[in-house]
Design a protein around this motif. Sequence first.
Motif, PDB file in Angstrom:
ATOM      1  N   TRP A 172       0.837  -1.205   0.000  1.00 16.60           N
ATOM      2  CA  TRP A 172       0.000   0.000   0.000  1.00 16.60           C
ATOM      3  C   TRP A 172       0.871   1.254   0.000  1.00 16.60           C
ATOM      4  CZ3 TRP A 172      -3.528   2.786  -1.523  1.00 16.60           C
ATOM      5  CH2 TRP A 172      -4.173   3.786  -0.797  1.00 16.60           C
ATOM      6  N   GLY A 173       1.983   1.235   0.733  1.00 18.70           N
ATOM      7  CA  GLY A 173       2.837   2.404   0.788  1.00 18.70           C
ATOM      8  C   GLY A 173       3.464   2.767  -0.540  1.00 18.70           C
ATOM      9  N   HIS A 174       3.657   1.790  -1.428  1.00 16.51           N
ATOM     10  CA  HIS A 174       4.198   2.089  -2.754  1.00 16.51           C
ATOM     11  C   HIS A 174       3.243   2.979  -3.538  1.00 16.51           C
ATOM     12  CE1 HIS A 174       6.773   1.222  -6.285  1.00 16.51           C
ATOM     13  NE2 HIS A 174       5.642   1.330  -6.960  1.00 16.51           N
ATOM     14  N   LEU A 175       1.955   2.767  -3.350  1.00 13.57           N
ATOM     15  CA  LEU A 175       0.940   3.607  -3.996  1.00 13.57           C
ATOM     16  C   LEU A 175       0.697   4.893  -3.227  1.00 13.57           C
ATOM     17  CD1 LEU A 175      -1.881   1.038  -4.882  1.00 13.57           C
ATOM     18  CD2 LEU A 175      -0.260   2.070  -6.478  1.00 13.57           C
ATOM     19  N   HIS A 176       0.688   4.765  -1.909  1.00 10.81           N
ATOM     20  CA  HIS A 176       0.201   5.829  -1.013  1.00 10.81           C
ATOM     21  C   HIS A 176       1.401   6.612  -0.484  1.00 10.81           C
ATOM     22  CE1 HIS A 176      -2.908   7.697   1.297  1.00 10.81           C
ATOM     23  NE2 HIS A 176      -2.553   7.197   2.464  1.00 10.81           N
ATOM     24  N   GLN A 177       1.860   7.566  -1.276  1.00  8.43           N
ATOM     25  CA  GLN A 177       3.093   8.280  -0.985  1.00  8.43           C
ATOM     26  C   GLN A 177       2.818   9.630  -0.317  1.00  8.43           C
ATOM     27  OE1 GLN A 177       6.665   7.484  -2.282  1.00  8.43           O
ATOM     28  NE2 GLN A 177       5.675   5.522  -1.895  1.00  8.43           N
ATOM     29  N   LEU A 178       3.621   9.914   0.710  1.00 11.12           N
ATOM     30  CA  LEU A 178       3.571  11.199   1.395  1.00 11.12           C
ATOM     31  C   LEU A 178       4.653  12.093   0.793  1.00 11.12           C
ATOM     32  CD1 LEU A 178       2.489  12.932   3.846  1.00 11.12           C
ATOM     33  CD2 LEU A 178       4.379  11.944   5.151  1.00 11.12           C
ATOM     34  N   ASP A 179       4.246  13.032  -0.044  1.00 10.02           N
ATOM     35  CA  ASP A 179       5.169  13.968  -0.686  1.00 10.02           C
ATOM     36  C   ASP A 179       4.948  15.351  -0.100  1.00 10.02           C
ATOM     37  OD1 ASP A 179       6.139  11.963  -2.310  1.00 10.02           O
ATOM     38  OD2 ASP A 179       4.775  12.416  -3.963  1.00 10.02           O
ATOM     39  N   LEU A 180       5.949  15.852   0.618  1.00  8.20           N
ATOM     40  CA  LEU A 180       5.845  17.134   1.311  1.00  8.20           C
ATOM     41  C   LEU A 180       6.504  18.212   0.467  1.00  8.20           C
ATOM     42  CD1 LEU A 180       6.760  15.825   4.882  1.00  8.20           C
ATOM     43  CD2 LEU A 180       4.480  16.341   3.990  1.00  8.20           C
ATOM     44  N   HIS A 181       5.696  19.140  -0.044  1.00  5.33           N
ATOM     45  CA  HIS A 181       6.180  20.168  -0.949  1.00  5.33           C
ATOM     46  C   HIS A 181       6.157  21.552  -0.309  1.00  5.33           C
ATOM     47  CE1 HIS A 181       5.696  17.998  -5.087  1.00  5.33           C
ATOM     48  NE2 HIS A 181       6.356  17.280  -4.195  1.00  5.33           N
ATOM     49  N   HIS A 182       7.211  22.286  -0.543  1.00  6.21           N
ATOM     50  CA  HIS A 182       7.276  23.705  -0.197  1.00  6.21           C
ATOM     51  C   HIS A 182       6.220  24.429  -1.025  1.00  6.21           C
ATOM     52  CE1 HIS A 182       9.080  27.778   0.016  1.00  6.21           C
ATOM     53  NE2 HIS A 182       9.732  27.347   1.075  1.00  6.21           N
ATOM     54  N   SER A 183       5.437  25.288  -0.390  1.00  5.51           N
ATOM     55  CA  SER A 183       4.239  25.825  -1.041  1.00  5.51           C
ATOM     56  C   SER A 183       4.536  26.764  -2.200  1.00  5.51           C
ATOM     57  CB  SER A 183       3.365  26.554  -0.017  1.00  5.51           C
ATOM     58  OG  SER A 183       4.069  27.643   0.553  1.00  5.51           O
ATOM     59  N   THR A 184       5.746  27.315  -2.281  1.00  7.01           N
ATOM     60  CA  THR A 184       6.050  28.229  -3.380  1.00  7.01           C
ATOM     61  C   THR A 184       7.192  27.690  -4.240  1.00  7.01           C
ATOM     62  OG1 THR A 184       7.455  29.545  -1.895  1.00  7.01           O
ATOM     63  CG2 THR A 184       5.175  30.252  -2.181  1.00  7.01           C
ATOM     64  N   LEU A 185       8.413  27.740  -3.753  1.00  6.08           N
ATOM     65  CA  LEU A 185       9.547  27.314  -4.564  1.00  6.08           C
ATOM     66  C   LEU A 185       9.559  25.810  -4.782  1.00  6.08           C
ATOM     67  CD1 LEU A 185      12.418  29.638  -3.276  1.00  6.08           C
ATOM     68  CD2 LEU A 185      10.759  29.998  -5.104  1.00  6.08           C
ATOM     69  N   GLY A 186       8.882  25.081  -3.951  1.00  5.68           N
ATOM     70  CA  GLY A 186       8.779  23.640  -4.152  1.00  5.68           C
ATOM     71  C   GLY A 186       7.949  23.262  -5.350  1.00  5.68           C
ATOM     72  N   GLU A 187       7.236  24.220  -5.925  1.00  9.43           N
ATOM     73  CA  GLU A 187       6.449  23.997  -7.136  1.00  9.43           C
ATOM     74  C   GLU A 187       7.000  24.830  -8.292  1.00  9.43           C
ATOM     75  OE1 GLU A 187       4.222  21.748  -7.037  1.00  9.43           O
ATOM     76  OE2 GLU A 187       3.945  21.500  -4.875  1.00  9.43           O
ATOM     77  N   SER A 188       8.288  25.147  -8.237  1.00  9.04           N
ATOM     78  CA  SER A 188       8.892  26.070  -9.211  1.00  9.04           C
ATOM     79  C   SER A 188       9.100  25.457 -10.578  1.00  9.04           C
ATOM     80  CB  SER A 188      10.247  26.557  -8.672  1.00  9.04           C
ATOM     81  OG  SER A 188      11.167  25.474  -8.598  1.00  9.04           O
ATOM     82  N   GLY A 189       9.155  24.129 -10.653  1.00  9.22           N
ATOM     83  CA  GLY A 189       9.476  23.481 -11.917  1.00  9.22           C
ATOM     84  C   GLY A 189      10.959  23.371 -12.182  1.00  9.22           C
ATOM     85  N   VAL A 190      11.787  23.883 -11.282  1.00  8.28           N
ATOM     86  CA  VAL A 190      13.243  23.808 -11.409  1.00  8.28           C
ATOM     87  C   VAL A 190      13.711  22.685 -10.492  1.00  8.28           C
ATOM     88  CG1 VAL A 190      15.426  25.043 -11.202  1.00  8.28           C
ATOM     89  CG2 VAL A 190      13.341  26.271 -11.895  1.00  8.28           C
ATOM     90  N   ALA A 191      14.192  21.587 -11.087  1.00  5.29           N
ATOM     91  CA  ALA A 191      14.446  20.364 -10.325  1.00  5.29           C
ATOM     92  C   ALA A 191      15.396  20.559  -9.151  1.00  5.29           C
ATOM     93  CB  ALA A 191      14.951  19.269 -11.264  1.00  5.29           C
ATOM     94  N   PRO A 192      16.554  21.232  -9.311  1.00  2.00           N
ATOM     95  CA  PRO A 192      17.449  21.367  -8.158  1.00  2.00           C
ATOM     96  C   PRO A 192      16.812  22.146  -7.007  1.00  2.00           C
ATOM     97  CG  PRO A 192      18.634  21.840 -10.192  1.00  2.00           C
ATOM     98  CD  PRO A 192      17.189  21.765 -10.537  1.00  2.00           C
ATOM     99  N   ILE A 193      16.020  23.162  -7.337  1.00  8.00           N
ATOM    100  CA  ILE A 193      15.362  23.944  -6.291  1.00  8.00           C
ATOM    101  C   ILE A 193      14.287  23.102  -5.604  1.00  8.00           C
ATOM    102  CG2 ILE A 193      13.870  25.940  -5.880  1.00  8.00           C
ATOM    103  CD1 ILE A 193      15.444  27.418  -8.012  1.00  8.00           C
ATOM    104  N   GLU A 194      13.533  22.346  -6.388  1.00  7.66           N
ATOM    105  CA  GLU A 194      12.516  21.495  -5.782  1.00  7.66           C
ATOM    106  C   GLU A 194      13.148  20.437  -4.878  1.00  7.66           C
ATOM    107  OE1 GLU A 194      10.001  19.982  -8.855  1.00  7.66           O
ATOM    108  OE2 GLU A 194       8.968  21.898  -9.148  1.00  7.66           O
TER     109      GLU A 194
END
Length: 873
Positions: free
Chosen positions: A747-769
């Motif tokens: 179940w954990g393989h499907l059910h992933q906890l991904d914690l994202h920074h609300s601004t720069l974590g969604e920047s689209g720039v891989a190293p920053i994310e």
Amino acid sequence: MTEQPATTPDDDFSLRTLFRKAPRGLRWSAYVAAALALLLVVLLVTAVAFVRRPVPETDGALELAGLEGHVEVIRDDHGIPQIYADTDADLMRAQGFVAAQDRFFEMDVRRHVTAGRLSELFGEDGLETDKYIRTMGWRRVAEQEWALLETETRDALTAYAQGVNAYLDQLGTSEIAVEYTILGLTGLDYEPEPWEPADSLAWLKAMAWDLRGNMDDEIARVMASLDHTEEEIAELYPAYDPEAHPPIVGTGGVVDEVFEQNASGNSTRNPRRPAFDAEAVRTLVDLKAGLDRMPELLGRGEGIGSNSWVVDGEHSATGQPLLANDPHLGISQPGIWMQTGLHCREITPDCTLDVAGFTFSGVPGVIIGHNADIAWGFTNLGPDVTDLYLEQVEGATWIQDGKPRPLTLRTETIKVRDGDDFVLHIRETAHGPLLSDVSRELSTVGANAPTDQPGERGNGYAVALQWTALRPTTTADAVLGLNRAGDWDEFRAAASDFAVPAQNMVYADRDGHIGYQAPGLVPIRKSGNTGAMPAEGWLSANDWTGDFIPFDGLPNVLDPEEGFIVTANQAVIDDDYPYFLTDDWDAGYRSTRIRELLAEEGELSVGEMTRLQLDTANPMAPTLVPYLLDIEDLGSPYYRDGQELLADWDFTQPADSAAAAYYNAVWSNLLRLTFHDELREGIWPDGGDRWFAVVTDLLTDPAGPWWDDSETEDVTESRDDILSQAMRDARDELTMRQSLDADDWTWGHLHQLDLHHSTLGESGVAPIERLFNRDGRGVGGGPSIVDATSWNAALGYGVTAAPSMRMVVSLADFDASRYINLTGVSGHPGSSHYGDQTELFVNGDYLPWAFTRDAVVEAGEDTLVLTPAGAAD
């Protein structure tokens, strides 16, 4: 494969040997590679320095302007601060200073959001959010609240702001947060403004917005009404079952506007439902989509709820009450909460606080926790405190009861980074701001509104929002009142100020009492307006009365006979209660499971309370699995592999469970096959508690119309056809996602906890994310499970909301209490405390919660002494 000879020192691959051995034609490329490698090393070292630079000093001594005396900040090995001072003012200054040390960028982004100024930082991407929030006027309302607050609250907010600003005054922008350095590289010329008390008050509006109640359900019912009858809509919104899922308060009623737990009361309501057509639905769908694009501050949708319960001494192994709480909110990095403690070295008239627990960055005091006498916890009560109104607008007027009434008008200018200023014209009726003015698409609500429309509307109808949080309130008084409360009466006095968002509050004290109080500003509607669907604003009969349920009339209970209280967003009280709270309760599966476990345990220890918070039993599985096991024609052993996993499954969902992985894949496909052909995409099932109840009812009708796939011709599907196909589709899906061998599924393989920074974590720039996000942890649990790691069946299996923290308070010995945060106290990705509690959280572990001075000192790793500016060492 050809075996390679062992290397010798002369054969080692290095830049030096590359230069020596490379052919002359490649030598220049080698020099360039060496230079680039050196440059990358320099950049890496520089980047690490910039990332580490804002990590604050937590040991030694620093001056803090405005302090009256010395303050100690003792941090444990997870960086959790316990603050000691001799006055409340110094505690608040130090708390503001420490919050800025750990989380100022988060605080700064939040105040930009709540003031409708996100575009100043992020350009046009923030403009739509700014329009909505300026239209609602969160910041304006927060500023109006200042005059309503108690002097002690204003003093605390002022001192907190002084502490924040003292920190900002000491540092350059790049020293405050690495986010500012990165934004500076994109061309942002920015220096943070001083913190103001209204910045703290405005954040309480954001908290209220994400816990606002049933507004999405209002729109969803309208969307469903276009294609379905009232009876069919009722099947999609089953009535709450108080027999299966007992309300929080089992007895009592309102007598002369005062709730008495041994009395009774009753009321009747006769709602009517307006008719909506495609154009009205389209506009409301657009409104919902626009609001959903606003930033998730606490989270939204199914999964936004909480668990809390309290047991008395007879049900506790300690002989004194135990109190547990775990609010379920949206996930982010850093998480929503900060742990902290505020301690007067000696309780005096000038120093009244000795409290610890969880707080929001930017807000003084402790939101959830305990002081030296009492403990308290929150879950979302979820009353209906929002209504959408369709409005007939003509020029600068709106029409009600056939008469024109003037619109309230104001104009605001939104500054947009790298763009032109946007001038926003805001209009309001008596019901509230016109959200339909925010976008061109929403400027019409079609001439096709309810059937009793007042004439042709070539320019359509506007949409207004009436919401209790858009009126100034005294919620900030409640926070500090709870921090100081010493008994049940003082607790209730503080709760009476808690206006929005309305919460279920559980209570325990060191004298052995336990209790429950429902606070909040809940409107009393005129007869006929249930708030279930948008109302016709041109009829005054649909208005709120202007009164609210009196606080003394809200349900409460002290020392109930059964010896425990459970709140998990279920109904507060039965239908005999004379005031209308809502019809959109959580269905009650979590609360019922908690009650069952409490009754089984009899006497609970702190450890047993924590284990109960981690319970992963799926309440829908015992109902659905027998039907799945009865399906005989799956076609091949390949498809039966998954079904066989269910035969001896115990219905729990730990991360390593293969059966849980298969069951949830079946559940997702069942919902898709049953409802996607019948419902518009915006209201596809998310799979939460309401859908448990819906499918439970449908399973008893194997030939019911919902099972039939409307897209297949000349075929009428039955329940077993859909179940069989869902099982085959789930098998294929898991083979593709995980493994051909069913035993390898988790179940954990499907059910992933991904914690994202609300601004720069969604920047689209891989190293920053990668710098800001913390992804990839498989977890157990699920929606409407006590371990409420929600996922949305219309979107995927990833976690959308989760317990944002967990705590268990022992009233017998506060130092025996336990707590854990979803992330960590720090908002700096260069800090070891940025996410140092997440692995513990995922593993079901807790931290010791030191409260007494001796325990805090013993657990202390760093001590920072803050001294008044200019004071001698």
